[in-house]
Structures are given as C-alpha cells and as structure tokens.
Design a protein around this motif. Structure first.
Motif: not given
Length: 111
Positions: A96, A99, A101
C-alpha cells in the motif's frame, strides 16, 4: 496514475523462503512510505512492515527476524523477503501507498 503491482507469491513448504515484489508506477518509492499487509482466509488484514523515504523500516514484532522490507530505487520496487515460512503465514500479501493498494499476491505455506 498511481499503481502498485505485487508478484512473487506461490506455494512453498514450511521452512522455505519467498521474495515478494511490489512494483510502483506514478510515483517514486524512494520518496514514499510503502507498507506490506497480509490477509489470511477469514481474518482481518494484518500489517507486516513498512519502509520509509530514508530507507529505514519497521516490522511487526511477530515477524521480526523472518520478514524484511527492502527496496530497489532504480527499479522503483519494494520487496518483502520472507524466510522460515510457517503454515500460518498463508495469506494474500499486498502493498500500500497511502490509500492505494495492489491486487495482492497469494502465498500458501504447506507441505
């Protein structure tokens, strides 16, 4: 566009090793904080480690000594080296950035 792509998962026997890769695009890993997480079947996600812009890293205490975060600035890639793998390490591993991933890579530890 910021993107992350993991690779390197697979089936490994207990006691074995794997190196997972997290290739980044749209930003520079050497200027960023990148974290690895894992999610085992039926369980919540668990933080594994993080590598910081200065090159330092932190690891979850339960994985200290077995798992190591590192990076290759030239390849804009972050790695998770895993050794002495145990069946309980079976999970989908993902990286990640903020925010964002990746899709994850599956690791199965089984004989």
């Amino acid at each position: 566009e910021v993107q992350l792509e993991e690779s390197g998962g697979g089936l490994v026997q207990p006691g074995g090793s794997l190196r997972l890769s997290c290739g980044a695009s749209g930003f520079t890993v050497s200027r960023s904080v990148i974290s690895w997480f894992r999610q085992a079947p039926g369980k919540e996600s668990e933080w594994v480690c993080a590598i910081y812009s200065d090159g330092s890293s932190n690891h979850a205490p339960s994985m200290e000594g077995r798992f190591t975060c590192s990076r290759d600035n030239a390849k804009n890639t972050v790695y998770l080296q895993m050794t002495n793998l145990k069946p309980e390490d079976t999970a989908v591993y993902y990286c990640m950035y903020g925010s964002v991933r990746g899709q994850g890579t599956e690791v199965t530890v089984s004989s």
